[in-house]
Design a protein around this motif. Structure first.
Motif, PDB file in Angstrom:
ATOM      1  N   VAL A 235       0.655  -1.156  -0.073  1.00  0.00           N
ATOM      2  CA  VAL A 235       0.244   0.198  -0.306  1.00  0.00           C
ATOM      3  C   VAL A 235       1.158   1.215   0.170  1.00  0.00           C
ATOM      4  O   VAL A 235       0.491   2.140  -0.440  1.00  0.00           O
ATOM      5  CB  VAL A 235      -1.400  -0.018   1.170  1.00  0.00           C
ATOM      6  CG1 VAL A 235      -1.670   1.570   1.272  1.00  0.00           C
ATOM      7  CG2 VAL A 235      -1.430  -1.194   1.426  1.00  0.00           C
ATOM      8  N   LEU A 236       1.654   0.774   0.500  1.00  0.00           N
ATOM      9  CA  LEU A 236       2.670   2.359   1.187  1.00  0.00           C
ATOM     10  C   LEU A 236       3.835   2.491  -0.496  1.00  0.00           C
ATOM     11  O   LEU A 236       4.014   3.497  -0.883  1.00  0.00           O
ATOM     12  CB  LEU A 236       3.496   2.369   1.997  1.00  0.00           C
ATOM     13  CG  LEU A 236       3.161   2.536   3.439  1.00  0.00           C
ATOM     14  CD1 LEU A 236       4.798   2.004   4.645  1.00  0.00           C
ATOM     15  CD2 LEU A 236       2.370   3.619   3.741  1.00  0.00           C
ATOM     16  N   PHE A 237       4.222   1.279  -1.059  1.00  0.00           N
ATOM     17  CA  PHE A 237       4.986   1.492  -2.585  1.00  0.00           C
ATOM     18  C   PHE A 237       3.843   2.498  -3.175  1.00  0.00           C
ATOM     19  O   PHE A 237       4.173   2.471  -4.160  1.00  0.00           O
ATOM     20  CB  PHE A 237       5.145   0.633  -2.857  1.00  0.00           C
ATOM     21  CG  PHE A 237       6.075   0.491  -4.260  1.00  0.00           C
ATOM     22  CD1 PHE A 237       7.343   0.487  -3.921  1.00  0.00           C
ATOM     23  CD2 PHE A 237       6.021   0.820  -4.947  1.00  0.00           C
ATOM     24  CE1 PHE A 237       8.071   0.289  -4.980  1.00  0.00           C
ATOM     25  CE2 PHE A 237       6.746   0.188  -6.170  1.00  0.00           C
ATOM     26  CZ  PHE A 237       7.888  -0.123  -6.191  1.00  0.00           C
ATOM     27  N   ALA A 238       2.627   1.613  -3.116  1.00  0.00           N
ATOM     28  CA  ALA A 238       1.407   2.428  -4.498  1.00  0.00           C
ATOM     29  C   ALA A 238       1.724   3.809  -3.850  1.00  0.00           C
ATOM     30  O   ALA A 238       0.631   4.488  -5.398  1.00  0.00           O
ATOM     31  CB  ALA A 238       0.010   1.411  -4.765  1.00  0.00           C
ATOM     32  N   LEU A 239       0.972   4.064  -2.782  1.00  0.00           N
ATOM     33  CA  LEU A 239       0.839   5.749  -2.832  1.00  0.00           C
ATOM     34  C   LEU A 239       1.974   6.470  -3.211  1.00  0.00           C
ATOM     35  O   LEU A 239       1.640   7.623  -3.259  1.00  0.00           O
ATOM     36  CB  LEU A 239       0.897   5.705  -0.986  1.00  0.00           C
ATOM     37  CG  LEU A 239      -1.032   5.139  -1.041  1.00  0.00           C
ATOM     38  CD1 LEU A 239      -0.847   5.368   0.755  1.00  0.00           C
ATOM     39  CD2 LEU A 239      -2.090   5.501  -0.712  1.00  0.00           C
ATOM     40  N   ALA A 240       3.535   6.014  -2.286  1.00  0.00           N
ATOM     41  CA  ALA A 240       4.490   6.746  -3.098  1.00  0.00           C
ATOM     42  C   ALA A 240       4.324   6.917  -5.207  1.00  0.00           C
ATOM     43  O   ALA A 240       4.667   7.633  -4.727  1.00  0.00           O
ATOM     44  CB  ALA A 240       5.537   5.722  -2.452  1.00  0.00           C
ATOM     45  N   ALA A 241       4.222   6.212  -5.574  1.00  0.00           N
ATOM     46  CA  ALA A 241       3.674   5.960  -6.681  1.00  0.00           C
ATOM     47  C   ALA A 241       2.905   6.531  -7.067  1.00  0.00           C
ATOM     48  O   ALA A 241       3.639   7.481  -7.858  1.00  0.00           O
ATOM     49  CB  ALA A 241       4.015   4.659  -7.197  1.00  0.00           C
TER      50      ALA A 241
END
Length: 400
Positions: A235-241
Protein backbone atom coordinates in the motif's frame (compact mmCIF):
# COMPACT_ATOMS: atom_id res chain seq x y z
CA UNK A 1 16.55 23.49 -6.03
CA UNK A 2 14.11 22.84 -8.85
CA UNK A 3 16.34 24.77 -11.23
CA UNK A 4 19.35 22.66 -10.27
CA UNK A 5 17.48 19.38 -10.65
CA UNK A 6 15.98 20.45 -14.00
CA UNK A 7 19.39 21.47 -15.28
CA UNK A 8 20.86 18.17 -14.12
CA UNK A 9 18.12 16.17 -15.81
CA UNK A 10 18.46 17.99 -19.13
CA UNK A 11 22.25 17.79 -19.11
CA UNK A 12 21.99 14.07 -18.33
CA UNK A 13 19.76 13.53 -21.36
CA UNK A 14 22.04 15.55 -23.63
CA UNK A 15 25.11 13.67 -22.40
CA UNK A 16 23.41 10.37 -23.21
CA UNK A 17 22.84 11.27 -26.86
CA UNK A 18 24.56 8.78 -29.19
CA UNK A 19 27.81 10.40 -30.31
CA UNK A 20 29.17 7.38 -32.16
CA UNK A 21 31.57 4.49 -31.81
CA UNK A 22 35.02 4.16 -33.35
CA UNK A 23 35.53 0.85 -35.16
CA UNK A 24 39.19 0.98 -34.14
CA UNK A 25 38.05 0.34 -30.57
CA UNK A 26 36.21 -2.80 -31.76
CA UNK A 27 39.20 -4.29 -33.60
CA UNK A 28 39.48 -7.18 -31.13
CA UNK A 29 35.88 -8.20 -31.93
CA UNK A 30 36.18 -7.86 -35.72
CA UNK A 31 36.24 -10.82 -38.12
CA UNK A 32 39.30 -10.76 -40.39
CA UNK A 33 39.33 -12.62 -43.72
CA UNK A 34 42.69 -12.40 -45.48
CA UNK A 35 43.65 -15.79 -47.02
CA UNK A 36 46.25 -14.21 -49.34
CA UNK A 37 46.88 -11.07 -47.33
CA UNK A 38 50.28 -9.83 -46.22
CA UNK A 39 51.52 -7.08 -43.94
CA UNK A 40 53.75 -4.43 -45.50
CA UNK A 41 57.45 -5.32 -45.35
CA UNK A 42 58.36 -1.76 -44.40
CA UNK A 43 56.19 -1.88 -41.24
CA UNK A 44 57.17 -3.50 -37.97
CA UNK A 45 53.54 -3.63 -36.81
CA UNK A 46 51.55 -6.83 -37.30
CA UNK A 47 48.42 -5.61 -35.56
CA UNK A 48 44.97 -4.64 -36.82
CA UNK A 49 45.23 -1.13 -35.42
CA UNK A 50 47.96 1.45 -35.05
CA UNK A 51 48.54 5.17 -35.38
CA UNK A 52 49.37 6.30 -38.92
CA UNK A 53 50.89 9.72 -39.69
CA UNK A 54 50.61 11.16 -43.20
CA UNK A 55 51.71 14.74 -43.94
CA UNK A 56 51.83 15.47 -40.24
CA UNK A 57 48.26 14.26 -39.64
CA UNK A 58 48.15 11.32 -37.17
CA UNK A 59 45.04 9.17 -37.00
CA UNK A 60 44.10 6.01 -35.15
CA UNK A 61 43.68 3.52 -37.95
CA UNK A 62 42.79 -0.01 -38.90
CA UNK A 63 45.79 -1.62 -40.60
CA UNK A 64 44.84 -5.17 -41.67
CA UNK A 65 46.88 -7.22 -44.15
CA UNK A 66 46.38 -6.53 -47.84
CA UNK A 67 44.15 -7.76 -49.45
CA UNK A 68 41.62 -8.38 -46.69
CA UNK A 69 38.07 -8.03 -45.41
CA UNK A 70 37.33 -6.75 -41.91
CA UNK A 71 33.77 -7.20 -40.61
CA UNK A 72 32.15 -5.52 -37.59
CA UNK A 73 28.76 -6.30 -36.04
CA UNK A 74 27.19 -3.07 -34.77
CA UNK A 75 23.80 -1.57 -34.01
CA UNK A 76 23.02 1.52 -36.08
CA UNK A 77 21.06 4.31 -34.38
CA UNK A 78 18.46 6.30 -36.34
CA UNK A 79 20.13 8.82 -38.62
CA UNK A 80 23.42 6.88 -38.60
CA UNK A 81 26.47 7.84 -40.64
CA UNK A 82 29.88 6.29 -41.27
CA UNK A 83 32.85 8.65 -41.35
CA UNK A 84 36.31 7.43 -42.30
CA UNK A 85 39.46 8.20 -44.26
CA UNK A 86 41.26 5.87 -46.65
CA UNK A 87 44.92 5.92 -47.54
CA UNK A 88 47.29 3.91 -49.72
CA UNK A 89 50.66 3.93 -47.96
CA UNK A 90 53.92 2.95 -49.67
CA UNK A 91 57.58 3.63 -48.97
CA UNK A 92 58.77 3.06 -52.54
CA UNK A 93 56.85 3.83 -55.69
CA UNK A 94 54.85 0.80 -56.87
CA UNK A 95 53.47 1.85 -60.26
CA UNK A 96 51.19 -1.12 -60.82
CA UNK A 97 49.55 -0.74 -57.42
CA UNK A 98 45.81 -0.12 -57.91
CA UNK A 99 43.79 -0.57 -54.74
CA UNK A 100 40.02 -0.55 -54.31
CA UNK A 101 38.47 0.41 -50.99
CA UNK A 102 34.84 -0.56 -50.46
CA UNK A 103 32.36 -0.64 -47.59
CA UNK A 104 29.50 -3.17 -47.53
CA UNK A 105 26.55 -3.18 -45.17
CA UNK A 106 24.68 -6.44 -44.60
CA UNK A 107 21.25 -6.25 -42.99
CA UNK A 108 18.48 -8.86 -42.92
CA UNK A 109 20.33 -11.10 -45.39
CA UNK A 110 20.92 -8.34 -47.97
CA UNK A 111 24.33 -6.83 -48.75
CA UNK A 112 24.61 -3.25 -50.02
CA UNK A 113 27.82 -1.54 -51.13
CA UNK A 114 27.74 1.99 -49.73
CA UNK A 115 31.26 3.15 -50.63
CA UNK A 116 33.69 2.27 -53.45
CA UNK A 117 36.92 4.18 -54.13
CA UNK A 118 40.10 3.43 -56.09
CA UNK A 119 43.59 4.60 -55.19
CA UNK A 120 46.71 4.55 -57.38
CA UNK A 121 50.35 5.43 -56.89
CA UNK A 122 49.57 9.05 -57.80
CA UNK A 123 47.28 9.27 -54.74
CA UNK A 124 49.52 7.47 -52.27
CA UNK A 125 50.43 8.67 -48.77
CA UNK A 126 47.46 11.02 -48.39
CA UNK A 127 44.26 10.89 -46.39
CA UNK A 128 40.99 10.89 -48.34
CA UNK A 129 37.97 11.57 -46.11
CA UNK A 130 34.53 10.12 -46.82
CA UNK A 131 31.12 10.24 -45.16
CA UNK A 132 28.45 7.61 -45.89
CA UNK A 133 24.80 8.09 -45.03
CA UNK A 134 23.50 4.96 -43.27
CA UNK A 135 20.16 6.42 -42.21
CA UNK A 136 18.21 3.85 -44.26
CA UNK A 137 19.72 1.09 -42.10
CA UNK A 138 19.08 2.94 -38.80
CA UNK A 139 17.64 1.01 -35.89
CA UNK A 140 19.00 -2.35 -37.12
CA UNK A 141 21.80 -4.72 -36.16
CA UNK A 142 24.10 -4.80 -39.21
CA UNK A 143 27.46 -6.12 -40.34
CA UNK A 144 29.84 -3.52 -41.80
CA UNK A 145 32.65 -4.95 -43.95
CA UNK A 146 35.71 -2.89 -44.88
CA UNK A 147 37.32 -4.41 -47.99
CA UNK A 148 40.64 -3.56 -49.64
CA UNK A 149 41.76 -5.50 -52.74
CA UNK A 150 43.63 -5.04 -56.06
CA UNK A 151 41.32 -3.26 -58.47
CA UNK A 152 43.10 -4.67 -61.53
CA UNK A 153 42.82 -8.42 -61.28
CA UNK A 154 42.04 -10.07 -57.99
CA UNK A 155 45.01 -12.49 -58.41
CA UNK A 156 47.57 -9.74 -58.91
CA UNK A 157 48.97 -9.69 -55.35
CA UNK A 158 52.72 -9.93 -56.06
CA UNK A 159 53.11 -6.34 -54.86
CA UNK A 160 50.73 -6.64 -51.88
CA UNK A 161 53.55 -6.72 -49.31
CA UNK A 162 54.93 -3.41 -50.64
CA UNK A 163 51.79 -1.35 -49.89
CA UNK A 164 49.56 -0.74 -46.94
CA UNK A 165 45.78 -0.17 -47.16
CA UNK A 166 44.75 1.96 -44.18
CA UNK A 167 41.33 2.89 -42.76
CA UNK A 168 41.70 6.09 -40.76
CA UNK A 169 39.46 6.63 -37.73
CA UNK A 170 36.30 4.89 -39.02
CA UNK A 171 33.40 6.04 -36.85
CA UNK A 172 29.73 5.07 -36.81
CA UNK A 173 27.78 8.07 -35.51
CA UNK A 174 24.67 10.15 -36.00
CA UNK A 175 24.15 12.89 -38.55
CA UNK A 176 24.94 16.35 -37.14
CA UNK A 177 21.46 17.51 -38.11
CA UNK A 178 19.78 14.82 -36.01
CA UNK A 179 21.95 15.59 -32.99
CA UNK A 180 21.43 19.33 -33.38
CA UNK A 181 17.66 18.91 -33.56
CA UNK A 182 17.55 16.85 -30.36
CA UNK A 183 19.91 19.29 -28.65
CA UNK A 184 17.68 22.23 -29.64
CA UNK A 185 14.58 20.43 -28.37
CA UNK A 186 16.13 19.61 -25.01
CA UNK A 187 17.52 23.12 -24.56
CA UNK A 188 14.12 24.57 -25.45
CA UNK A 189 12.43 22.43 -22.81
CA UNK A 190 15.07 23.43 -20.28
CA UNK A 191 14.67 27.15 -21.02
CA UNK A 192 10.89 26.97 -20.72
CA UNK A 193 11.13 25.01 -17.48
CA UNK A 194 13.65 27.28 -15.80
CA UNK A 195 12.18 30.60 -17.01
CA UNK A 196 8.74 29.93 -15.60
CA UNK A 197 7.05 29.56 -19.00
CA UNK A 198 6.40 25.90 -18.21
CA UNK A 199 4.88 26.17 -14.79
CA UNK A 200 3.52 23.23 -12.91
CA UNK A 201 -0.17 22.69 -13.46
CA UNK A 202 -2.10 22.97 -10.21
CA UNK A 203 -3.26 19.61 -8.91
CA UNK A 204 -6.85 19.52 -7.74
CA UNK A 205 -7.12 18.47 -4.09
CA UNK A 206 -10.21 16.33 -4.62
CA UNK A 207 -8.70 14.55 -7.60
CA UNK A 208 -5.49 14.00 -5.66
CA UNK A 209 -7.29 12.50 -2.64
CA UNK A 210 -9.43 10.27 -4.85
CA UNK A 211 -6.26 9.02 -6.57
CA UNK A 212 -4.56 8.21 -3.26
CA UNK A 213 -7.61 6.36 -1.93
CA UNK A 214 -8.00 4.43 -5.17
CA UNK A 215 -4.29 3.48 -5.18
CA UNK A 216 -4.48 2.27 -1.58
CA UNK A 217 -7.58 0.18 -2.26
CA UNK A 218 -6.27 -1.38 -5.49
CA UNK A 219 -2.93 -2.19 -3.81
CA UNK A 220 -4.91 -4.58 -1.60
CA UNK A 221 -5.93 -6.67 -4.61
CA UNK A 222 -4.81 -10.25 -3.94
CA UNK A 223 -2.49 -11.54 -6.65
CA UNK A 224 -2.38 -15.14 -5.50
CA UNK A 225 1.13 -16.51 -5.32
CA UNK A 226 2.46 -13.38 -7.08
CA UNK A 227 2.04 -11.23 -3.95
CA UNK A 228 5.64 -11.02 -2.77
CA UNK A 229 5.55 -8.32 -0.06
CA UNK A 230 3.47 -7.54 3.04
CA UNK A 231 0.18 -5.73 2.51
CA UNK A 232 1.23 -2.54 4.33
CA UNK A 233 4.42 -2.33 2.25
CA UNK A 234 2.45 -2.76 -0.98
CA UNK A 235 0.00 0.00 0.00
CA UNK A 236 2.79 2.44 0.88
CA UNK A 237 4.63 1.64 -2.36
CA UNK A 238 1.47 2.27 -4.42
CA UNK A 239 0.78 5.57 -2.61
CA UNK A 240 4.37 6.75 -3.12
CA UNK A 241 4.29 5.83 -6.82
CA UNK A 242 0.95 7.63 -7.28
CA UNK A 243 2.23 10.75 -5.53
CA UNK A 244 5.41 10.81 -7.63
CA UNK A 245 3.66 10.33 -10.97
CA UNK A 246 0.89 12.77 -10.06
CA UNK A 247 3.44 15.54 -9.37
CA UNK A 248 5.70 14.69 -12.31
CA UNK A 249 2.73 14.59 -14.68
CA UNK A 250 1.95 18.22 -13.85
CA UNK A 251 5.29 19.74 -14.95
CA UNK A 252 8.08 19.15 -17.45
CA UNK A 253 10.50 20.82 -15.06
CA UNK A 254 9.65 18.37 -12.31
CA UNK A 255 10.06 15.47 -14.71
CA UNK A 256 13.56 16.66 -15.64
CA UNK A 257 14.32 17.22 -11.98
CA UNK A 258 13.27 13.67 -11.13
CA UNK A 259 15.51 12.32 -13.89
CA UNK A 260 18.44 14.37 -12.59
CA UNK A 261 17.88 13.13 -9.05
CA UNK A 262 17.50 9.47 -10.00
CA UNK A 263 20.66 9.59 -12.13
CA UNK A 264 22.75 9.91 -8.95
CA UNK A 265 20.86 7.32 -6.88
CA UNK A 266 21.98 3.70 -6.79
CA UNK A 267 19.46 1.09 -5.71
CA UNK A 268 21.18 -1.88 -4.08
CA UNK A 269 18.24 -4.00 -2.90
CA UNK A 270 17.94 -6.93 -5.33
CA UNK A 271 14.67 -8.31 -6.65
CA UNK A 272 15.07 -11.90 -5.53
CA UNK A 273 12.17 -13.76 -7.17
CA UNK A 274 9.90 -13.58 -10.16
CA UNK A 275 6.92 -13.05 -7.86
CA UNK A 276 8.55 -9.93 -6.40
CA UNK A 277 9.19 -8.56 -9.87
CA UNK A 278 5.58 -9.15 -10.95
CA UNK A 279 4.23 -7.51 -7.79
CA UNK A 280 6.51 -4.47 -8.14
CA UNK A 281 5.58 -4.01 -11.81
CA UNK A 282 1.90 -4.18 -10.85
CA UNK A 283 2.31 -1.48 -8.19
CA UNK A 284 4.36 0.79 -10.47
CA UNK A 285 1.77 0.44 -13.26
CA UNK A 286 -0.95 1.18 -10.71
CA UNK A 287 0.78 4.37 -9.54
CA UNK A 288 1.51 5.47 -13.11
CA UNK A 289 -2.05 5.05 -14.36
CA UNK A 290 -3.65 6.73 -11.32
CA UNK A 291 -1.00 9.46 -11.21
CA UNK A 292 -1.73 10.41 -14.80
CA UNK A 293 -5.50 10.42 -14.27
CA UNK A 294 -6.27 7.10 -15.98
CA UNK A 295 -8.47 5.76 -13.18
CA UNK A 296 -10.56 3.48 -15.38
CA UNK A 297 -7.42 1.83 -16.78
CA UNK A 298 -6.10 1.27 -13.24
CA UNK A 299 -9.36 -0.37 -12.11
CA UNK A 300 -9.57 -2.55 -15.23
CA UNK A 301 -5.93 -3.59 -14.96
CA UNK A 302 -6.25 -4.45 -11.27
CA UNK A 303 -9.35 -6.55 -11.96
CA UNK A 304 -7.55 -8.39 -14.77
CA UNK A 305 -4.52 -9.06 -12.54
CA UNK A 306 -6.84 -10.28 -9.77
CA UNK A 307 -8.55 -12.70 -12.13
CA UNK A 308 -5.37 -14.02 -13.75
CA UNK A 309 -3.58 -14.34 -10.40
CA UNK A 310 -6.47 -16.34 -8.99
CA UNK A 311 -6.54 -18.67 -11.98
CA UNK A 312 -2.75 -19.17 -11.92
CA UNK A 313 -2.64 -20.05 -8.23
CA UNK A 314 -5.89 -22.06 -7.99
CA UNK A 315 -4.44 -25.39 -9.06
CA UNK A 316 -1.24 -24.92 -7.09
CA UNK A 317 -3.11 -24.12 -3.87
CA UNK A 318 -5.17 -27.30 -4.12
CA UNK A 319 -2.20 -29.61 -4.48
CA UNK A 320 0.89 -27.84 -3.17
CA UNK A 321 2.17 -25.38 -0.62
CA UNK A 322 4.90 -22.80 -1.21
CA UNK A 323 7.97 -22.71 1.03
CA UNK A 324 11.09 -20.58 1.15
CA UNK A 325 14.29 -22.52 1.89
CA UNK A 326 17.42 -20.67 3.04
CA UNK A 327 20.68 -22.61 3.48
CA UNK A 328 24.04 -21.10 4.40
CA UNK A 329 27.53 -22.46 5.18
CA UNK A 330 31.22 -21.92 4.56
CA UNK A 331 33.25 -23.81 1.92
CA UNK A 332 31.09 -22.14 -0.72
CA UNK A 333 31.81 -24.29 -3.80
CA UNK A 334 31.40 -27.72 -2.19
CA UNK A 335 28.37 -26.61 -0.19
CA UNK A 336 26.62 -25.10 -3.18
CA UNK A 337 27.18 -28.22 -5.29
CA UNK A 338 25.75 -30.52 -2.59
CA UNK A 339 22.85 -28.18 -1.88
CA UNK A 340 21.83 -28.03 -5.52
CA UNK A 341 21.97 -31.83 -5.77
CA UNK A 342 19.64 -32.18 -2.79
CA UNK A 343 17.09 -29.65 -3.99
CA UNK A 344 17.20 -30.76 -7.66
CA UNK A 345 15.29 -30.69 -9.94
CA UNK A 346 14.36 -27.43 -8.22
CA UNK A 347 16.84 -24.59 -8.49
CA UNK A 348 18.05 -21.91 -6.11
CA UNK A 349 16.80 -18.50 -7.17
CA UNK A 350 19.35 -16.29 -5.43
CA UNK A 351 22.90 -16.55 -4.11
CA UNK A 352 24.75 -14.26 -1.70
CA UNK A 353 28.36 -14.47 -0.54
CA UNK A 354 29.51 -12.48 2.48
CA UNK A 355 32.53 -12.99 4.77
CA UNK A 356 33.19 -16.42 3.30
CA UNK A 357 29.64 -17.63 3.93
CA UNK A 358 27.42 -18.49 0.96
CA UNK A 359 23.65 -18.23 1.40
CA UNK A 360 21.29 -19.88 -1.09
CA UNK A 361 17.56 -19.11 -1.29
CA UNK A 362 14.97 -21.17 -3.13
CA UNK A 363 11.18 -21.07 -3.38
CA UNK A 364 9.73 -24.60 -3.31
CA UNK A 365 6.33 -26.03 -4.06
CA UNK A 366 5.87 -29.23 -2.04
CA UNK A 367 3.04 -31.73 -2.30
CA UNK A 368 1.87 -32.51 1.21
CA UNK A 369 3.73 -33.29 4.43
CA UNK A 370 5.32 -36.48 3.08
CA UNK A 371 7.30 -34.67 0.38
CA UNK A 372 8.22 -31.99 2.92
CA UNK A 373 9.60 -34.55 5.37
CA UNK A 374 11.50 -36.37 2.62
CA UNK A 375 13.14 -33.18 1.41
CA UNK A 376 14.17 -32.10 4.92
CA UNK A 377 15.68 -35.53 5.61
CA UNK A 378 17.83 -35.28 2.49
CA UNK A 379 18.89 -31.72 3.35
CA UNK A 380 20.10 -32.58 6.88
CA UNK A 381 21.74 -35.81 5.67
CA UNK A 382 23.67 -34.38 2.72
CA UNK A 383 24.64 -30.98 4.17
CA UNK A 384 24.83 -31.58 7.96
CA UNK A 385 27.08 -28.59 8.66
CA UNK A 386 24.82 -26.09 6.94
CA UNK A 387 22.46 -23.72 8.66
CA UNK A 388 19.04 -24.40 7.15
CA UNK A 389 15.69 -22.72 7.65
CA UNK A 390 12.47 -23.40 5.81
CA UNK A 391 9.21 -21.50 6.21
CA UNK A 392 6.02 -21.17 4.25
CA UNK A 393 5.91 -18.12 2.00
CA UNK A 394 3.05 -16.70 4.07
CA UNK A 395 5.14 -16.87 7.25
CA UNK A 396 8.19 -15.42 5.48
CA UNK A 397 6.20 -12.43 4.29
CA UNK A 398 4.46 -11.72 7.58
CA UNK A 399 7.44 -11.95 9.92
CA UNK A 400 11.21 -11.39 10.07
Amino acid sequence: MLLALSLGGAMYLIARLPRGVFLVDLAAEARLHAPNGAYAVFSDSRELRSEITLSGDTRRSLTPPFPSELTFDVHLPPGATLELSTALVMMQEVRRAHVSFSVDVRVRGETVTVLAEDRTVAEANRWYAARVDLARFGGNDVSITLRAFPSRGRDDTLWSSRVRAVWGEPRVGVTPGALAEVDRTLHSILERATSGQEGAARIGQSDFLIGLVLAGVLALVPLGRFRAMPVETAVLFALAATLMFKVVHSSVALALGLLGALSIIRFRSPVRTGEQLVHLLFLVALGLSIGTGQHSIAITGAFACLLLGAVASLGARRATRCYRLVASARDADAFEERARQVVAPRTFESRELKDGIVALTANLELLGSQEFSSLMSRVFEQIPHARVSIRSVEEALSGP
